[in-house]
Design an enzyme around this catalytic site. Sequence first.
Site, mmCIF file in Angstrom:
data_model
loop_
_atom_site.group_PDB
_atom_site.id
_atom_site.type_symbol
_atom_site.label_atom_id
_atom_site.label_comp_id
_atom_site.label_asym_id
_atom_site.label_seq_id
_atom_site.Cartn_x
_atom_site.Cartn_y
_atom_site.Cartn_z
ATOM 1 N N PHE A 23 1.355 71.849 -0.759
ATOM 2 C CA PHE A 23 1.576 70.830 0.279
ATOM 3 C C PHE A 23 0.742 71.159 1.518
ATOM 4 C CE2 PHE A 23 3.916 67.834 2.815
ATOM 5 C CZ PHE A 23 4.555 66.997 1.909
ATOM 6 N N PHE A 58 9.406 74.654 -0.258
ATOM 7 C CA PHE A 58 10.768 74.745 -0.790
ATOM 8 C C PHE A 58 10.797 75.550 -2.084
ATOM 9 C CE2 PHE A 58 14.355 73.097 -3.272
ATOM 10 C CZ PHE A 58 15.387 73.188 -2.353
ATOM 11 N N GLU A 59 9.746 75.416 -2.880
ATOM 12 C CA GLU A 59 9.690 76.091 -4.193
ATOM 13 C C GLU A 59 9.260 77.554 -4.092
ATOM 14 O OE1 GLU A 59 8.499 72.857 -3.876
ATOM 15 O OE2 GLU A 59 10.194 72.006 -4.979
ATOM 16 N N ILE A 83 4.713 71.170 8.394
ATOM 17 C CA ILE A 83 4.384 70.417 9.611
ATOM 18 C C ILE A 83 5.516 69.424 9.866
ATOM 19 C CG2 ILE A 83 2.696 68.928 10.756
ATOM 20 C CD1 ILE A 83 0.568 70.126 8.862
ATOM 21 N N THR A 87 11.718 63.249 10.381
ATOM 22 C CA THR A 87 13.091 63.474 9.896
ATOM 23 C C THR A 87 13.393 64.985 9.881
ATOM 24 O OG1 THR A 87 12.401 63.719 7.604
ATOM 25 C CG2 THR A 87 12.819 61.474 8.366
ATOM 26 N N HIS A 89 13.839 66.947 7.551
ATOM 27 C CA HIS A 89 13.441 67.599 6.307
ATOM 28 C C HIS A 89 12.809 68.980 6.536
ATOM 29 C CE1 HIS A 89 13.692 65.916 2.287
ATOM 30 N NE2 HIS A 89 12.846 66.866 1.947
ATOM 31 N N PHE A 114 6.109 87.052 4.301
ATOM 32 C CA PHE A 114 6.410 85.661 4.689
ATOM 33 C C PHE A 114 5.218 85.091 5.453
ATOM 34 C CE2 PHE A 114 8.529 82.606 7.640
ATOM 35 C CZ PHE A 114 9.107 81.788 6.698
ATOM 36 N N ARG A 128 -3.432 77.970 13.377
ATOM 37 C CA ARG A 128 -2.857 79.105 12.651
ATOM 38 C C ARG A 128 -3.476 79.342 11.277
ATOM 39 N NH1 ARG A 128 -0.022 77.418 16.387
ATOM 40 N NH2 ARG A 128 1.634 78.573 17.444
HETATM 41 N N1 RBF Z 1 6.349 71.135 1.724
HETATM 42 C C1 RBF Z 1 5.606 71.939 2.529
HETATM 43 O O1 RBF Z 1 5.170 73.000 2.098
HETATM 44 N N2 RBF Z 1 5.329 71.561 3.830
HETATM 45 C C2 RBF Z 1 5.791 70.414 4.378
HETATM 46 O O2 RBF Z 1 5.484 70.136 5.547
HETATM 47 C C3 RBF Z 1 6.596 69.566 3.555
HETATM 48 N N3 RBF Z 1 7.103 68.418 4.065
HETATM 49 C C4 RBF Z 1 7.870 67.636 3.274
HETATM 50 C C5 RBF Z 1 8.450 66.469 3.804
HETATM 51 C C6 RBF Z 1 9.255 65.674 3.006
HETATM 52 C C7 RBF Z 1 9.857 64.436 3.615
HETATM 53 C C8 RBF Z 1 9.484 66.012 1.651
HETATM 54 C C9 RBF Z 1 10.344 65.139 0.757
HETATM 55 C C10 RBF Z 1 8.944 67.161 1.115
HETATM 56 C C11 RBF Z 1 8.120 67.985 1.907
HETATM 57 N N4 RBF Z 1 7.556 69.147 1.385
HETATM 58 C C12 RBF Z 1 6.836 69.969 2.208
HETATM 59 C C13 RBF Z 1 7.672 69.469 -0.053
HETATM 60 C C14 RBF Z 1 8.853 70.372 -0.401
HETATM 61 O O3 RBF Z 1 8.550 71.707 -0.008
HETATM 62 C C15 RBF Z 1 9.139 70.335 -1.908
HETATM 63 O O4 RBF Z 1 7.978 70.619 -2.626
HETATM 64 C C16 RBF Z 1 9.687 68.962 -2.368
HETATM 65 O O5 RBF Z 1 10.805 68.609 -1.603
HETATM 66 C C17 RBF Z 1 10.056 68.976 -3.862
HETATM 67 O O6 RBF Z 1 11.101 69.926 -4.126
#
Ligand code: RBF
Length: 155
Positions: A23, A58-59, A83, A87, A89, A114, A128
């Site tokens: 991402f 998240f993963e 970033i 919302t 999230h 980390f 960064r």
């Molecule tokens: N993953 C990141 O690594 N950085 C982000 O800024 C990020 N923003 C997200 C925003 C939204 C609204 C969603 C739904 C997911 C985002 N994710 C981001 C992905 C997240 O880490 C993960 O891969 C997904 O939620 C699938 O489990």
Amino acid sequence: MPKVIEGHLNAEGRRFAIVAARFNSIFADQLVGGAVDSLVRHGANDDDITVVRCPGSFELPQVAARVADSLAVDAIICLGVLIRGATPHFDYIAAEAAKGIGALGTEGDIPVAFGVITCDTLEQAIERSGSKAGNKGCEAALAAIEMVNLYHDLH
Ligand code: RBF
């Protein structure tokens, strides 16, 4: 003089896994490049570095836990770029990544660095991931090298 135990920054002969979220890949790829460069410049062999990519930050803990079980590495470096959006999230993902990566490092046998940057703006992400504020992938790799040597010395 007190006895000081601290890890040095020699990565020779050490094996590393970099677990990096895809991402925000413009920045995430820069962190991966910085981490690899830092490891190699401190003596690690290219062949001893494995890069594992996952969808998002998240993963990271989920994948890093499996990497710790399945790859014979001395340390894991987790990299991701968060970033902030409109919302909440961001906060959920940042908390999950920090908690999970921290727990893996505390409960597992090897250090887990980390290298997740949490930015309010695109400009902060630019700063960064290889400009004004350095490259946080490089810094996470240095921390991993130091920790590997520290754990070795503490044995
Ligand atoms: N993953 C990141 O690594 N950085 C982000 O800024 C990020 N923003 C997200 C925003 C939204 C609204 C969603 C739904 C997911 C985002 N994710 C981001 C992905 C997240 O880490 C993960 O891969 C997904 O939620 C699938 O489990």
